[in-house]
Design a protein around this motif. Structure first.
Motif, PDB file in Angstrom:
ATOM      1  N   ARG A 493      95.251  -9.510  25.267  1.00 49.67           N
ATOM      2  CA  ARG A 493      94.012  -8.933  24.758  1.00 49.67           C
ATOM      3  C   ARG A 493      92.889  -9.957  24.850  1.00 49.67           C
ATOM      4  O   ARG A 493      93.125 -11.150  25.049  1.00 49.67           O
ATOM      5  N   MET A 494      91.657  -9.434  24.711  1.00 47.95           N
ATOM      6  CA  MET A 494      90.474 -10.282  24.585  1.00 47.95           C
ATOM      7  C   MET A 494      89.851 -10.025  23.218  1.00 47.95           C
ATOM      8  O   MET A 494      89.650  -8.869  22.835  1.00 47.95           O
ATOM      9  N   VAL A 495      89.555 -11.088  22.507  1.00 44.61           N
ATOM     10  CA  VAL A 495      89.039 -10.976  21.143  1.00 44.61           C
ATOM     11  C   VAL A 495      87.540 -11.206  21.162  1.00 44.61           C
ATOM     12  O   VAL A 495      87.057 -12.272  21.555  1.00 44.61           O
ATOM     13  N   SER A 496      86.784 -10.174  20.756  1.00 46.06           N
ATOM     14  CA  SER A 496      85.331 -10.262  20.663  1.00 46.06           C
ATOM     15  C   SER A 496      84.853  -9.262  19.628  1.00 46.06           C
ATOM     16  O   SER A 496      85.439  -8.185  19.483  1.00 46.06           O
ATOM     17  N   GLU A 497      83.807  -9.612  18.904  1.00 47.08           N
ATOM     18  CA  GLU A 497      83.299  -8.737  17.863  1.00 47.08           C
ATOM     19  C   GLU A 497      82.534  -7.542  18.422  1.00 47.08           C
ATOM     20  O   GLU A 497      82.570  -6.458  17.863  1.00 47.08           O
ATOM     21  N   ASP A 498      81.832  -7.736  19.542  1.00 49.70           N
ATOM     22  CA  ASP A 498      80.935  -6.684  20.000  1.00 49.70           C
ATOM     23  C   ASP A 498      81.097  -6.306  21.461  1.00 49.70           C
ATOM     24  O   ASP A 498      80.347  -5.478  21.971  1.00 49.70           O
ATOM     25  N   GLN A 499      82.076  -6.900  22.160  1.00 47.30           N
ATOM     26  CA  GLN A 499      82.216  -6.594  23.579  1.00 47.30           C
ATOM     27  C   GLN A 499      83.653  -6.253  23.937  1.00 47.30           C
ATOM     28  O   GLN A 499      84.595  -6.722  23.302  1.00 47.30           O
ATOM     29  N   ARG A 500      83.760  -5.419  24.935  1.00 51.04           N
ATOM     30  CA  ARG A 500      85.052  -5.128  25.537  1.00 51.04           C
ATOM     31  C   ARG A 500      85.059  -5.770  26.923  1.00 51.04           C
ATOM     32  O   ARG A 500      84.052  -5.808  27.607  1.00 51.04           O
ATOM     33  N   TRP A 504      87.799 -14.166  23.784  1.00 50.47           N
ATOM     34  CA  TRP A 504      88.855 -15.171  23.769  1.00 50.47           C
ATOM     35  C   TRP A 504      90.158 -14.523  24.215  1.00 50.47           C
ATOM     36  O   TRP A 504      90.579 -13.514  23.669  1.00 50.47           O
ATOM     37  N   LEU A 505      90.793 -15.107  25.214  1.00 49.24           N
ATOM     38  CA  LEU A 505      92.039 -14.563  25.746  1.00 49.24           C
ATOM     39  C   LEU A 505      93.192 -14.936  24.820  1.00 49.24           C
ATOM     40  O   LEU A 505      93.376 -16.107  24.490  1.00 49.24           O
ATOM     41  N   GLU A 506      93.954 -13.911  24.423  1.00 45.73           N
ATOM     42  CA  GLU A 506      95.099 -14.134  23.539  1.00 45.73           C
ATOM     43  C   GLU A 506      96.315 -13.394  24.074  1.00 45.73           C
ATOM     44  O   GLU A 506      96.188 -12.319  24.675  1.00 45.73           O
TER      45      GLU A 506
END
Length: 921
Positions: A493-500, A504-506
């Motif tokens: 997954r990618m972790v971001s508050e407002d974007q898809r 941050w790669l997790e």
């Protein structure tokens, strides 16, 4: 004579110029020191000598011309500064500028061809190109799997499968750096609008590229309307070696990237062995002894791990895991003993055999049955999550979820070396199986070595259907050995508050999310990550972003993907560690498909764009899906009725709702179930305005997904401003007949009331204005008489005629126009001011007062009716032009000596406090 000589000299000069231009042409073009024919340092041949191109003003447009001229597709990059090494010899071209549409490099603008080394230019600035190539594989999970397409010089077109052979496939895979061709598939359909490459290639297998293979036009000029797909792999052959001889038992070796390599025994199981035996025509697997046939001095052991289900035809068709794998211990190589031939069938397990417990016979039977029973997890996205299936008596079957809990799941995860159980899923969470249901009512303690050793009803005894199939989700890492090997249940997954598609790669490993380190993260690695997440085919690494705060696991570093890898899990890397790098080295990636989380497309978006129908037979029917937190999800059918369906149909512009369908009528969805217990009145303009449980909270399964069928008449929705939605349409079935009648009668009554109030207001206004009008008119006339008497002598001369100076003081009327034409002003205007005792009246004659009979009746003489306006809004009386008609002029004593002068003032304003106002235009 002089003219002829001049002409000859001109012709000679022209011929010399033309010969110079023809001579100053580049005769050949090539790319040097690249990885293949279609990339490298640009070199041109001039006057028989090869030279380079200086990179001043060297852009991708020029590179595109080079690629097209060489039959190498289009330009991917235009590297500079001797990216492919410095050349030698002349530097022939300088300041080469192309538009990108030229046919050859000769057609581009450049400085005169000469050896620019004489101008002190260096080969350290040699230009290069990287082309897409003549052939590619498109539509697959990566560049090494897909439909064969060739570049026509303008675009990519499919290659016909006519006379296509495996040798041609081998050449293509080698050209693309994708290993060897494992298989190919012909007669693949494609769009009718697609053009087909008009030639067929007939490779021998030794050609370096498809471009060099013999080719001929399609027979009869018509190519077969079928495309071809190729599957390339670095894993091409497999064998079992014993005492240096390949046979049906021995050490497992695989041909990888041109070398034979031993496979590690870690995670090697009977399912993998079964695929190898069947692939080699050696029957089925009997056992998998570890390291039994190890020979010193061989190549390095290949650490990648295969996760076969047992049904694959080739070992390279099985899922492969390489990410995070640690080095294989010395001598721990995989081995297989096969039954010997394809037709041999081993005796079936007989669970009804009655032997004394603990006897040698019973132990032998248990060992034999246990060896041949297999366990697998299906449809979970990896080998450590999915629907539980057991191979028993030659058939794969499922387990019923009655009494299924974490104790049972622990046995499954441990048996598969997948760590601890995270979840014991029920109700066919990973989909329904189709084979027998082997076990039901399992009651494991959690310590059993095999799932079939747990107490149950017995083989094949159950009261279930496949909608009750059991599943598990394992952590992926053996609990006994934290550093023993990689986890197999992985997620990304990618972790971001407002974007898809940016953040941050997790990676999810061992039951926990952790960061991924960015070193070295080449372009191919970024491309595989973005493609795996459905975020486009390319990405960039953002190394300038501020590091995240807080502590977290940083699972893996040194990921180095290859072109042949179709997912991140296949990419080699360092082994799993809890702290693989510092917080400053965590990877933040932006993919080509980046977009705001609040919208499925680019922002801003409306509620309509966050709602869609899927699986229906028309665009206005299907399963209802909503966009929330960066993903599409479904709506549960609890409380789903026509009112909710009506809101959906209206929101999508699909007319009225015809049906509100339940129980996944358009097929079950996947992903999250975002909404449950939705309750609308039917008049809402958006589904978001209806009452519902909190997002993501439900007690449903996808078998309960809601759907709608709308009338399908798409309506044009009027645009709104300031976020105000258009008013909803009345919904059929919302109001009863009596309610509708009440609404209609109420509207009519309201209309009648408005008309009555308006008429009453006009009547009162009319009668209120007339008494005040008569008083004001008389008062105005009397006040004017005194003033006019005193000014009469001023206006008339001694002989009773108007003086020249006085003429300009009066308005006059001209009879040159039609009857009742407007009055005209005199050429000059009065400039003297009125006396102080003049009471706000203009210095013009006052018309005759109308008879009292007219006033009492509130009327105006017919000939003057159009010249008077009455108003109650002020307190002044105004007389305008045209109050007295031209017929009144003979009785006016001021019209002397034949002069036709109008006796009417342009305007008279008489202020009478507390009176109404009459206006005479």
């Amino acid at each position: 004579m002089g003219v002829r000589m001049t002409l000859n000299l001109s012709l000679q000069g022209l011929c010399f110029l033309l010969s110079t231009m023809v001579a100053a042409q580049i005769t050949e073009l090539r790319l040097m020191h690249g990885g293949h024919r279609c990339e490298g340092r640009v070199e041109v041949k001039y006057e028989g000598e090869w030279g380079t191109v200086y990179d001043y003003k060297w852009y991708v447009e020029a590179a595109d011309v080079v690629c097209r001229q060489l039959g190498c597709g289009h330009a991917v990059d235009a590297p500079r500064r001797a990216h492919f090494g410095s050349g030698d010899g002349p530097i022939w071209l300088f300041q080469t500028v192309c538009e990108g549409t030229e046919l050859t490099l000769n057609d581009c603008h450049h400085s005169p061809i000469q050896d620019y080394r004489n101008q002190r230019l260096s080969h350290n600035w040699d230009a290069g190109v990287v082309c897409s190539g003549f052939v590619r594989l498109a539509g697959g999970d990566g560049p090494c799997l897909g439909q064969v397409e060739v570049h026509s010089g303008k675009d990519w077109v499919p290659l016909s499968d006519g006379n296509f052979t495996l040798l041609t496939a081998q050449v293509i895979c080698a050209e693309l750096g994708c290993g060897k061709a494992v298989s190919f598939l012909g007669d693949v359909s494609f769009r009718e609008s697609d053009r087909v490459w008009p030639k067929e290639f007939q490779c021998k297998g030794h050609e370096p590229e498809l471009w060099f293979c013999h080719n001929e036009p399609c027979p009869g000029g018509a190519c077969h309307r079928g495309a071809v797909q190729i599957f390339c792999s670095v894993y091409t052959e497999v064998r079992l070696m014993k005492n240096g001889i390949s046979q049906c038992e021995g050490q497992v070796e695989m041909h990888i990237s041109g070398h034979w390599k031993m496979l590690c025994a870690s995670h090697w199981n009977m399912a993998n062995a079964n695929v190898v035996c069947q692939q080699l025509g050696c029957g089925i697997a009997v056992s998998t002894p570890e390291g039994a046939y190890f020979v010193e001095g061989g190549d390095k052991i290949w650490e990648a791990r295969f996760h076969c289900s047992g049904a694959e035809s080739f070992l390279w068709n099985c899922p492969v895991t390489a990410l995070g794998i640690s080095d294989c211990t010395h001598g721990n190589t995989a081995s297989v003993i096969c039954s010997g031939n394809q037709t041999q069938v081993l005796p079936q397990c007989n669970d009804s055999v009655s032997e004394p417990a603990g006897s040698a016979a019973s132990q032998e039977i248990a060992a034999t049955c246990s060896d041949r029973r297999q366990l697998r997890l299906v449809d979970g996205g990896g080998p450590c999550a999915g629907r539980v299936e057991i191979l028993h008596q030659g058939s794969w079957g499922t387990i019923c979820d009655d009494s299924w809990d974490l104790s049972d799941a622990h046995v499954v995860c441990r048996q598969l070396s997948c760590g601890e159980a995270l979840n014991a899923t029920v109700s066919a969470h990973f989909g329904e199986g189709s084979d027998p249901i082997w076990l039901d009512d399992l009651k494991c303690t959690g310590k059993e070595s095999h799932i079939w050793k747990c107490p149950s009803r017995g083989w094949g005894k159950h009261n279930c259907r496949h909608k009750e199939d059991a599943g598990v989700i394992c952590s992926g890492l053996p609990a006994c050995c934290p550093q023993a090997g990689p986890g197999d249940f992985l997620n990304l997954r990618m972790v971001s508050e407002d974007q898809r598609c940016a953040g941050w790669l997790e990676v999810f490993y061992n039951g926990t999310w952790g960061s991924v380190c960015h070193s070295p993260m080449a372009d191919i690695t970024l491309s595989i990550i973005c493609r795996q997440l459905g975020c486009g085919d390319s990405g960039t690494l953002n190394s300038s972003i501020v590091p995240r705060e807080g502590s977290r696991l940083r699972w893996v570093d040194q990921i180095q993907c290859r072109k042949t890898d179709s997912s991140l899990w296949q990419c080699p890397s360092d082994s799993w560690r809890r702290n693989s790098c510092s917080s400053k080295e965590e990877a933040y990636i932006s993919c080509a498909g980046v977009r705001p989380k609040s919208c499925p497309t680019a922002a801003p978006c409306t509620d309509k764009e966050k709602l869609r129908l899927r699986g229906g037979d028309t665009v206005c029917s299907g399963r209802v899906e909503v966009w929330h937190e960066g993903s599409w999800g479904t709506v549960c059918d609890d409380s789903w009725s026509l009112a909710e369906a009506e809101v959906v149909c209206q929101q999508l512009g699909c007319g009225s709702a015809l049906e509100a369908l339940q129980k996944a009528a358009f097929g079950p969805g996947n992903g999250s179930i975002w909404l449950d217990e939705v309750q609308c009145r039917g008049r809402e303009s958006s589904l978001w305005d209806c009452a519902a449980d909190s997002w993501g909270q439900n007690n449903c399964k996808h078998e309960e997904d809601a759907g709608v069928r709308c009338s399908g008449g798409r309506t044009i929705l009027l645009s709104t401003t300031a976020g105000i939605r258009p008013g909803p349409n009345l919904v059929r079935g919302i109001f009863s007949l009596s309610e509708m009648l009440c609404l209609i009668l109420g509207a009519l009554l309201f209309l009648v009331l408005v008309i009555l109030v308006t008429q009453m207001y006009r009547w009162r206004a009319k009668h209120r204005a007339l008494p005040g009008f008569e008083d004001v008119l008389n008062e105005a006339v009397y006040e004017e008489i005194d003033y006019l008497t005193t000014t009469k002598e001023d206006l008339l001369g001694s002989n009773g005629a108007l003086s020249d100076d006085s003429v300009t003081k009066l308005p006059y009327y001209s009879r040159d126009g039609e009857e009742n034409s407007d009055f005209q002003s005199a050429p000059a205007q009065r400039t003297d001011a009125p006396s102080e005792d003049y009471d706000n009246a203009e210095e013009v004659p006052v018309p005759e007062a109308p008879p009292a009979s007219w006033m009492s009746e509130g009327e105006v003489p017919p000939e003057e009716e159009n010249g008077m306006r009455a108003s109650q809004t002020g307190s002044s009386l105004q007389f305008s032009r045209g109050v007295a008609g031209p017929g009144k002029e003979e009785s006016n004593p001021w019209l002397l000596q034949g002069e036709e002068v109008n006796t009417v003032y342009d305007d008279i304003e008489l202020n009478a406090l507390g009176t109404s106002t009459a206006v005479f235009p």
